[in-house]
Design a protein around this motif. Structure first.
Motif, PDB file in Angstrom:
ATOM      1  N   GLN A 128       0.827  -1.211   0.000  1.00 47.73           N
ATOM      2  CA  GLN A 128       0.000   0.000   0.000  1.00 47.73           C
ATOM      3  C   GLN A 128       0.868   1.272   0.000  1.00 47.73           C
ATOM      4  O   GLN A 128       0.689   2.168   0.830  1.00 47.73           O
ATOM      5  CB  GLN A 128      -0.961  -0.004   1.191  1.00 47.73           C
ATOM      6  N   ASP A 150       1.889   4.642  -1.668  1.00 50.50           N
ATOM      7  CA  ASP A 150       1.375   5.649  -2.601  1.00 50.50           C
ATOM      8  C   ASP A 150       2.305   5.908  -3.785  1.00 50.50           C
ATOM      9  O   ASP A 150       1.830   6.100  -4.914  1.00 50.50           O
ATOM     10  CB  ASP A 150       1.099   6.953  -1.849  1.00 50.50           C
ATOM     11  N   ARG A 189      -1.062  14.200  -4.943  1.00 46.28           N
ATOM     12  CA  ARG A 189      -2.051  13.562  -4.081  1.00 46.28           C
ATOM     13  C   ARG A 189      -2.647  12.348  -4.784  1.00 46.28           C
ATOM     14  O   ARG A 189      -3.077  12.435  -5.935  1.00 46.28           O
ATOM     15  CB  ARG A 189      -3.161  14.556  -3.732  1.00 46.28           C
ATOM     16  N   VAL A 190      -2.652  11.215  -4.080  1.00 40.83           N
ATOM     17  CA  VAL A 190      -3.265  10.003  -4.607  1.00 40.83           C
ATOM     18  C   VAL A 190      -4.748  10.026  -4.260  1.00 40.83           C
ATOM     19  O   VAL A 190      -5.118  10.194  -3.089  1.00 40.83           O
ATOM     20  CB  VAL A 190      -2.597   8.745  -4.011  1.00 40.83           C
ATOM     21  N   LEU A 223      -6.509   4.026  -6.374  1.00 44.46           N
ATOM     22  CA  LEU A 223      -6.154   2.799  -5.659  1.00 44.46           C
ATOM     23  C   LEU A 223      -6.662   1.540  -6.363  1.00 44.46           C
ATOM     24  O   LEU A 223      -6.247   0.436  -6.026  1.00 44.46           O
ATOM     25  CB  LEU A 223      -6.697   2.837  -4.232  1.00 44.46           C
ATOM     26  N   TYR A 283      -1.560  -1.438  -3.774  1.00 45.31           N
ATOM     27  CA  TYR A 283      -2.802  -1.529  -3.009  1.00 45.31           C
ATOM     28  C   TYR A 283      -3.604  -2.751  -3.468  1.00 45.31           C
ATOM     29  O   TYR A 283      -4.403  -3.287  -2.710  1.00 45.31           O
ATOM     30  CB  TYR A 283      -3.651  -0.265  -3.182  1.00 45.31           C
ATOM     31  N   CYS A 334       2.039   7.774   7.831  1.00 43.63           N
ATOM     32  CA  CYS A 334       1.544   8.779   6.880  1.00 43.63           C
ATOM     33  C   CYS A 334       2.308  10.072   7.136  1.00 43.63           C
ATOM     34  O   CYS A 334       2.969  10.229   8.171  1.00 43.63           O
ATOM     35  CB  CYS A 334       0.034   8.989   7.028  1.00 43.63           C
TER      36      CYS A 334
END
Length: 341
Positions: free
Chosen positions: A235, A237, A257-258, A263, A272, A305
């Motif tokens: 997972q 990004d 930004r994902v 995903l 992911y 994160c």
């Protein structure tokens, strides 16, 4: 006794000799820089070499006279040659026989195509010939690489090579450097983490993209290794960003930004959806990222994160509940900044 005529002839020859010597050993450059480099292509003729050098020479006839005396026309060398301001014709011809190596550097290349372009801008071999050499099926098979993971062969550094190095010779030098880097100690460190050198490099590319903070990379590497051991998807990004760029065939786009929909991209690089490592690196990791994977921090963290308090760093968590709190802080902050992509 010498006759007057003989004396006149001898004097004339002496004067001519002095003039000739003066022409040979006087300044014959016309560039303002302290030094310039001249590049002579492989298999160049004397005429081609002359075309390359004449923009920097004041009196071409003097240069050619010395070149002929020194048998240069029949012994033209290809390569990169250094001319310095104020050189005379003799020094110029001598310089054209001294091939000067290039300090070739590369790092942070996202794809093998980018690497080929980078290297091709520094040596005679162009990006097309380099790509053909890198992806040669026999070479790949003999050395255990694929077209997807061949970028893992290249260790970012500064290398000394000759400008006229061919694509195959450059590639062969790189495989030697790769084997030197992956010595018994590093290979054993990778094995200790349950990885091959290629897998370690692929994981390092993700670690490299996750954080520019070198002191944090061993902790991030530890998170991903914990996930791999637990059979969890990585997972990551950065792999989703790579997958989207690859799907769009646009590696020049900027993605900060994902998005949720990203995903679900069908790609072997979307970690992911796919458990385990992607089939190849998502960038060329630097040495600190590689060392982070080989010597990860030991901990129980499974999640992390971006931090909104220590920009550039991350917040780590051992449970999903802890992670959700950290993730919401980041999501709220980035939305407040108006970042939509």
């Amino acid at each position: 006794m010498f006759s007057i005529a003989a004396i006149v002839v001898i004097s004339g020859l002496m004067i001519y000799g002095f003039v000739l010597i003066g022409q040979i050993f006087s300044n014959n450059t016309k560039f303002s820089e302290e030094e310039v480099y001249v590049h002579i292509p492989t298999d160049a003729t004397y005429a081609q070499a002359l075309d390359s050098v004449k923009p920097y020479i004041t009196h071409l006839d003097r240069f050619e006279m010395v070149a002929n005396k020194m048998s240069y026309p029949a012994n033209v060398k290809s390569g990169r040659f250094l001319l310095t301001k104020g050189m005379n014709s003799y020094e110029l011809v001598k310089a054209m026989r001294n091939n000067i190596p290039v300090k070739l550097a590369f790092n942070n290349q996202e794809r093998i195509e980018n690497l080929a372009a980078r290297v091709g801008s520094q040596i005679e071999a162009d990006s097309t010939s380099l790509m053909n050499s890198f992806k040669d099926s026999i070479f790949l098979k003999e050395n255990g690489f694929t077209e997807e993971n061949i970028l893992t062969m290249f260790i970012p550094n500064t290398y000394e090579v000759y400008w006229n190095t061919s694509a195959d010779k450059f590639r062969d030098k790189m495989i030697k450097e790769y084997r030197n880097f992956w010595n018994k100690e590093r290979a054993a460190s990778a094995q200790k983490q349950g990885l091959t050198p290629t897998e370690a490099t692929i994981l390092a590319s993700i670690v490299h993209k996750e954080s520019v903070k070198k002191d944090e990379r061993p902790r991030i590497a530890g998170v991903y290794l914990n996930r791999l051991k637990a059979g969890m998807p990585l997972q990551a990004d950065p792999t989703v960003i790579y997958a989207k760029k690859k799907k769009d065939n646009d590696f020049n786009q900027t993605i900060k930004r994902v998005l949720y929909n990203d995903l679900f991209l069908n790609s072997p690089y979307n970690t992911y959806k796919v458990v385990g490592l992607p089939p190849g690196p998502i960038a060329m990791p630097d040495i600190t990222a590689l060392e982070a994977v080989l010597n990860p921090e030991k901990h129980d963290y499974i999640y992390f994160c971006a931090s909104v308090e220590r920009f550039g760093y991350h917040e780590f968590a051992a449970t999903l509940a802890e992670h959700n709190v950290n993730a919401k802080k980041y999501s709220d902050w980035i939305s407040s900044q108006g970042v939509t992509r």
